[in-house]
Design a protein around this motif. Structure first.
Motif, mmCIF file in Angstrom:
data_model
loop_
_atom_site.group_PDB
_atom_site.id
_atom_site.type_symbol
_atom_site.label_atom_id
_atom_site.label_comp_id
_atom_site.label_asym_id
_atom_site.label_seq_id
_atom_site.Cartn_x
_atom_site.Cartn_y
_atom_site.Cartn_z
ATOM 1 N N GLY A 171 0.823 -1.195 0.000
ATOM 2 C CA GLY A 171 0.000 0.000 0.000
ATOM 3 C C GLY A 171 0.858 1.246 0.000
ATOM 4 N N LEU A 172 0.208 2.370 -0.022
ATOM 5 C CA LEU A 172 0.892 3.655 -0.059
ATOM 6 C C LEU A 172 0.391 4.515 1.091
ATOM 7 N N PHE A 205 -4.217 2.675 -3.221
ATOM 8 C CA PHE A 205 -3.474 1.617 -3.881
ATOM 9 C C PHE A 205 -3.365 1.839 -5.378
ATOM 10 N N ASN A 206 -4.018 2.869 -5.882
ATOM 11 C CA ASN A 206 -4.082 3.052 -7.319
ATOM 12 C C ASN A 206 -4.065 4.551 -7.652
ATOM 13 N N ALA A 207 -3.346 4.920 -8.688
ATOM 14 C CA ALA A 207 -3.319 6.306 -9.155
ATOM 15 C C ALA A 207 -4.152 6.405 -10.429
ATOM 16 N N ARG A 208 -4.989 7.417 -10.517
ATOM 17 C CA ARG A 208 -5.800 7.626 -11.723
ATOM 18 C C ARG A 208 -5.097 8.621 -12.630
ATOM 19 N N SER A 209 -4.975 8.276 -13.883
ATOM 20 C CA SER A 209 -4.267 9.145 -14.822
ATOM 21 C C SER A 209 -4.966 10.496 -14.979
ATOM 22 N N THR A 236 -2.961 16.644 -10.415
ATOM 23 C CA THR A 236 -3.593 17.517 -9.423
ATOM 24 C C THR A 236 -3.609 16.920 -8.023
ATOM 25 N N SER A 237 -3.339 15.649 -7.901
ATOM 26 C CA SER A 237 -3.325 14.994 -6.596
ATOM 27 C C SER A 237 -2.070 15.373 -5.818
ATOM 28 N N PHE A 290 0.626 12.449 -5.726
ATOM 29 C CA PHE A 290 1.389 12.039 -6.904
ATOM 30 C C PHE A 290 1.998 13.187 -7.693
ATOM 31 N N ARG A 291 1.447 14.386 -7.554
ATOM 32 C CA ARG A 291 1.894 15.529 -8.354
ATOM 33 C C ARG A 291 3.409 15.747 -8.259
ATOM 34 N N ARG A 292 3.961 15.730 -7.049
ATOM 35 C CA ARG A 292 5.394 15.990 -6.883
ATOM 36 C C ARG A 292 6.270 14.875 -7.448
ATOM 37 N N LEU A 293 5.704 13.711 -7.651
ATOM 38 C CA LEU A 293 6.466 12.576 -8.185
ATOM 39 C C LEU A 293 6.575 12.603 -9.712
ATOM 40 N N LEU A 294 5.761 13.420 -10.368
ATOM 41 C CA LEU A 294 5.773 13.462 -11.825
ATOM 42 C C LEU A 294 7.016 14.095 -12.399
ATOM 43 N N ARG A 295 7.664 14.970 -11.643
ATOM 44 C CA ARG A 295 8.871 15.618 -12.136
ATOM 45 C C ARG A 295 9.914 14.586 -12.435
#
Length: 101
Positions: free
Chosen positions: A67-68, A83-87, A92-93, A96-101
């Protein structure tokens, strides 16, 4: 995504395959092996066997909770909530937003 997984191999089989395919030395201790139990229906929050790299980039087996837990979480971990990220909302989340870089 349903949020379920399966890890039904016996511990000895997992150790064998981790050694053969992931480079885990057969003599290396499996951390938290006592928490592992084979299952056909693992949900987020379940203890699962994983191959992890330590600081020296050598592989080892660990039993870890699946899990996260976001870094900003102030309460007890609710592994099943994320447990799941929506594309559609990934950028905007706050999780996850900071992980996209």
């Amino acid at each position: 995504m349903c949020g379920r997984s399966r890890q039904a191999y016996a511990a000895a089989d997992i150790q064998h395959h981790a050694s053969k395919t992931a480079g885990v030395p057969p003599t290396r201790m499996w951390k938290n092996q006592d928490k592992f139990a084979p299952t056909h229906n693992a949900a987020p929050g379940a203890d699962m066997a994983v191959v992890a790299l330590d600081g020296h980039a050598s592989a080892s087996l660990h039993t870890m909770r699946w899990g996260l837990v976001p870094s900003f979480s102030k309460s007890a971990p609710d592994y099943w909530k994320m447990f799941n990220a929506r594309s559609e909302t990934l950028d905007t989340s706050p999780v996850f937003r900071r992980l996209l870089r």
